[in-house]
Design a protein around this motif. Structure first.
Motif, PDB file in Angstrom:
ATOM      1  N   SER A 170       0.828  -1.212   0.000  1.00  0.00           N
ATOM      2  CA  SER A 170       0.000   0.000   0.000  1.00  0.00           C
ATOM      3  C   SER A 170       0.858   1.256   0.000  1.00  0.00           C
ATOM      4  O   SER A 170       0.491   2.265  -0.602  1.00  0.00           O
ATOM      5  CB  SER A 170      -0.945  -0.002   1.209  1.00  0.00           C
ATOM      6  N   ASN A 173       7.632  -0.725  -1.456  1.00  0.00           N
ATOM      7  CA  ASN A 173       8.053  -1.658  -2.505  1.00  0.00           C
ATOM      8  C   ASN A 173       8.245  -3.035  -1.872  1.00  0.00           C
ATOM      9  O   ASN A 173       8.571  -3.143  -0.689  1.00  0.00           O
ATOM     10  CB  ASN A 173       9.366  -1.184  -3.146  1.00  0.00           C
ATOM     11  N   LEU A 177       5.942   2.943  -7.750  1.00  0.00           N
ATOM     12  CA  LEU A 177       6.720   4.125  -7.367  1.00  0.00           C
ATOM     13  C   LEU A 177       8.200   3.737  -7.280  1.00  0.00           C
ATOM     14  O   LEU A 177       8.529   2.713  -6.672  1.00  0.00           O
ATOM     15  CB  LEU A 177       6.246   4.644  -6.002  1.00  0.00           C
ATOM     16  N   THR A 219      10.144  -2.266   1.528  1.00  0.00           N
ATOM     17  CA  THR A 219      10.961  -1.099   1.880  1.00  0.00           C
ATOM     18  C   THR A 219      10.151   0.181   1.718  1.00  0.00           C
ATOM     19  O   THR A 219       9.311   0.289   0.834  1.00  0.00           O
ATOM     20  CB  THR A 219      12.228  -0.977   1.000  1.00  0.00           C
ATOM     21  N   ALA A 220      10.433   1.135   2.594  1.00  0.00           N
ATOM     22  CA  ALA A 220       9.853   2.474   2.506  1.00  0.00           C
ATOM     23  C   ALA A 220      10.703   3.399   3.380  1.00  0.00           C
ATOM     24  O   ALA A 220      11.408   2.929   4.283  1.00  0.00           O
ATOM     25  CB  ALA A 220       8.406   2.480   2.973  1.00  0.00           C
TER      26      ALA A 220
HETATM   27  N1  PMP Z   1       5.467   2.494  -3.205  1.00  0.00           N
HETATM   28  C1  PMP Z   1       4.469   3.277  -2.761  1.00  0.00           C
HETATM   29  C2  PMP Z   1       3.114   3.165  -3.377  1.00  0.00           C
HETATM   30  C3  PMP Z   1       4.694   4.185  -1.712  1.00  0.00           C
HETATM   31  O1  PMP Z   1       3.708   4.971  -1.265  1.00  0.00           O
HETATM   32  C4  PMP Z   1       5.992   4.240  -1.117  1.00  0.00           C
HETATM   33  C5  PMP Z   1       6.273   5.148   0.032  1.00  0.00           C
HETATM   34  N2  PMP Z   1       6.091   6.467  -0.275  1.00  0.00           N
HETATM   35  C6  PMP Z   1       7.009   3.408  -1.629  1.00  0.00           C
HETATM   36  C7  PMP Z   1       6.695   2.543  -2.677  1.00  0.00           C
HETATM   37  C8  PMP Z   1       8.393   3.438  -1.074  1.00  0.00           C
HETATM   38  O2  PMP Z   1       9.089   4.594  -1.473  1.00  0.00           O
HETATM   39  P1  PMP Z   1      10.230   5.228  -0.560  1.00  0.00           P
HETATM   40  O3  PMP Z   1      11.243   4.158  -0.327  1.00  0.00           O
HETATM   41  O4  PMP Z   1      10.777   6.341  -1.380  1.00  0.00           O
HETATM   42  O5  PMP Z   1       9.576   5.684   0.687  1.00  0.00           O
END
Ligand code: PMP
Length: 281
Positions: free
Chosen positions: A178, A181, A201, A239-240
């Motif tokens: 949601s 990744n 994303l 990961t996020a």
């Molecule tokens: N995919 C989605 C749909 C997200 O909302 C996020 C977090 N913003 C990510 C992947 C992960 O991105 P990041 O590692 O830049 O936080």
């Protein structure tokens, strides 16, 4: 205690912050956002976040409202004013406020909002249980817009089912979580994650984690995979920016491995946090 937030050039108590009801972020989700982690009162992965911000803005015909240096300064000032050691900074840039019209106006003064969310980010990760759900989002998921209704709906549904998150599936293949990744690890130790495209994303954490895995001589394959393949994996993780590398223990009721966080995600998380700390600014 009330936070100090940033709205259109001013640092104000959160109760006094406001934006127009005509703001296109509010009426059309005509806005881009970023979420950046703070560790030891310093900003993590700044270069990556600001580069993606500029790209996202460009993809919907907007420019940066100020320089990268000025934006970084606002992030730092918020950390200082809120005395935040660990947490997240949310940044949103909208096209601005104007009477409602589907045609995108030109040269509007953009709305710029930032606020902090203090929370413990580092520390032991328990791991998540996820359920799969259809990916009902729009076709340009590579742009970080504030259209998060679908993501919010699947996450809420996952919680309703007593789980932690949803893995979204399109045409039989996992796109992403949601708000993260996703990755699986095969019995041979190979990391599989969906390739970059308009479907997902481009995570800033994803990029760093894949670089670290490569430096650790791990094998990586960037391609789509199904829920069935994921359920046969020895481990899985996501990961996020503010959750770094988090193990996934169960997918649609099927436990992975022995149902505890696996060694690959544990190691990647340790190294990621170590490097993010060192490179923070
Ligand atoms: N995919 C989605 C749909 C997200 O909302 C996020 C977090 N913003 C990510 C992947 C992960 O991105 P990041 O590692 O830049 O936080």
């Amino acid at each position: 205690m009330s936070r100090t937030v940033y709205v259109n050039g001013a640092f104000v108590p959160e109760e006094e912050a406001s934006v127009s009801i005509f703001d296109r972020g509010f009426l059309f989700a005509d806005a881009i956002y970023e979420v950046t982690a703070v560790i030891d009162s310093k900003i993590c992965e700044w270069e990556g976040h600001v580069a993606r911000l500029e790209r996202s803005l460009g993809e919907i015909g907007m420019g940066m409202p100020m320089s990268s240096e000025e934006l970084l300064e606002i992030h730092r000032e918020l950390v200082k004013r809120n005395d935040m050691e660990e947490g997240a900074i949310y940044l949103q840039i909208t096209r601005g406020a104007i009477d409602r019209d589907f045609v995108m106006p030109k040269d509007l003064e953009q709305t710029v909002v930032l606020f902090t969310q203090a929370k413990k980010l580092t520390g032991e990760k328990k791991g998540l249980r996820v359920v799969s759900m259809p990916d009902i989002r729009w076709a340009r998921r590579d742009i970080k817009t504030v259209q998060l209704l679908a993501a919010s709906m699947v996450k809420t549904e996952a919680k309703k089912q007593g789980k932690d998150d949803a893995w979204m599936v399109e045409d039989g293949f996992v796109t992403e979580g949601s708000s993260n990744n996703t990755y699986i690890v095969t019995a041979e130790g190979k990391i599989i994650t969906r390739n970059l495209s308009n479907s997902i994303l481009p995570g800033i954490t994803r990029k760093s984690v894949l670089r670290i895995a490569e430096e650790m001589k791990m094998e990586i394959e960037e391609r789509p995979y199904t829920i069935e393949e994921a359920q046969k994996a020895t481990e899985a993780f996501m990961t996020a920016a503010t959750s770094f590398v988090t193990p996934v223990l169960e997918i649609d009721g099927v436990e992975l491995g022995d149902g505890t966080p696996g060694p690959v995600s544990k190691r990647l998380c340790e190294v990621y946090i170590e490097e993010a700390r060192k490179a923070s600014c």
